[in-house]
Design a protein around this motif. Structure first.
Motif, PDB file in Angstrom:
ATOM      1  N   ALA A 150       0.831  -1.208   0.000  1.00 60.99           N
ATOM      2  CA  ALA A 150       0.000   0.000   0.000  1.00 60.99           C
ATOM      3  C   ALA A 150       0.864   1.256   0.000  1.00 60.99           C
ATOM      4  O   ALA A 150       0.588   2.213  -0.736  1.00 60.99           O
ATOM      5  CB  ALA A 150      -0.940  -0.009   1.200  1.00 60.99           C
ATOM      6  N   THR A 152      -5.886   9.065   0.499  1.00 65.35           N
ATOM      7  CA  THR A 152      -6.175   7.880   1.307  1.00 65.35           C
ATOM      8  C   THR A 152      -5.786   6.649   0.499  1.00 65.35           C
ATOM      9  O   THR A 152      -5.741   6.688  -0.736  1.00 65.35           O
ATOM     10  CB  THR A 152      -7.657   7.787   1.695  1.00 65.35           C
ATOM     11  OG1 THR A 152      -8.449   7.659   0.507  1.00 65.35           O
ATOM     12  CG2 THR A 152      -8.102   8.998   2.507  1.00 65.35           C
ATOM     13  N   GLN A 188      -6.285   2.280   0.239  1.00 64.38           N
ATOM     14  CA  GLN A 188      -6.953   1.048   0.655  1.00 64.38           C
ATOM     15  C   GLN A 188      -6.294  -0.108  -0.089  1.00 64.38           C
ATOM     16  O   GLN A 188      -6.164  -0.069  -1.313  1.00 64.38           O
ATOM     17  CB  GLN A 188      -8.439   1.096   0.326  1.00 64.38           C
ATOM     18  CG  GLN A 188      -9.168  -0.172   0.702  1.00 64.38           C
ATOM     19  CD  GLN A 188     -10.612  -0.162   0.228  1.00 64.38           C
ATOM     20  OE1 GLN A 188     -10.978   0.594  -0.668  1.00 64.38           O
ATOM     21  NE2 GLN A 188     -11.428  -0.991   0.827  1.00 64.38           N
TER      22      GLN A 188
END
Length: 118
Positions: free
Chosen positions: A74, A96, A98
């Motif tokens: 990530a 962000t 995920q």
């Protein structure tokens, strides 16, 4: 034998104060960055819907040796996305990330049927 785990990483954020020239440049190639595309690639697939919305999504296909390395995958994807934007001078914010370890995703009915054939 070493096997890697497929990891799908989605990096989301917002463009932050694009200039008119930057906006025009992105809008000109918007067809190559269709927001409805869910393609995950090693290079990352960038999608956006400018000028309607200031948001972007990068989708990356990463690999991890085991579940403990998924967070590192990530981070790698986030760095790639941020570097891509920085190289082109696109200011961004509210990033962000995920990550989904595909080994942890349950198989649907069709997937179970195909797995049982092998």
């Amino acid at each position: 034998m070493w096997m890697s785990r497929a990891v799908r990483v989605t990096v989301r954020g917002s463009f932050d104060g694009l200039s008119e020239a930057q906006m025009a440049s992105l809008v000109a190639v918007a067809g190559e960055h269709d927001f409805m595309n869910t393609q995950y690639t090693a290079e990352g697939y960038l999608a956006y819907d400018l000028p309607g919305r200031p948001f972007f999504t990068f989708r990356f296909a990463e690999e991890a040796a085991d579940a403990d390395e998924v967070p590192q995958a990530a981070v790698r994807a986030q760095i790639k996305a941020e570097e891509w934007m920085a190289e082109r001078g696109y200011p961004i914010k509210n990033v962000t990330v995920q990550a989904v370890d595909m080994a942890e995703v349950p198989l649907g009915k069709r997937g179970r049927r195909e797995a049982s054939r092998q």
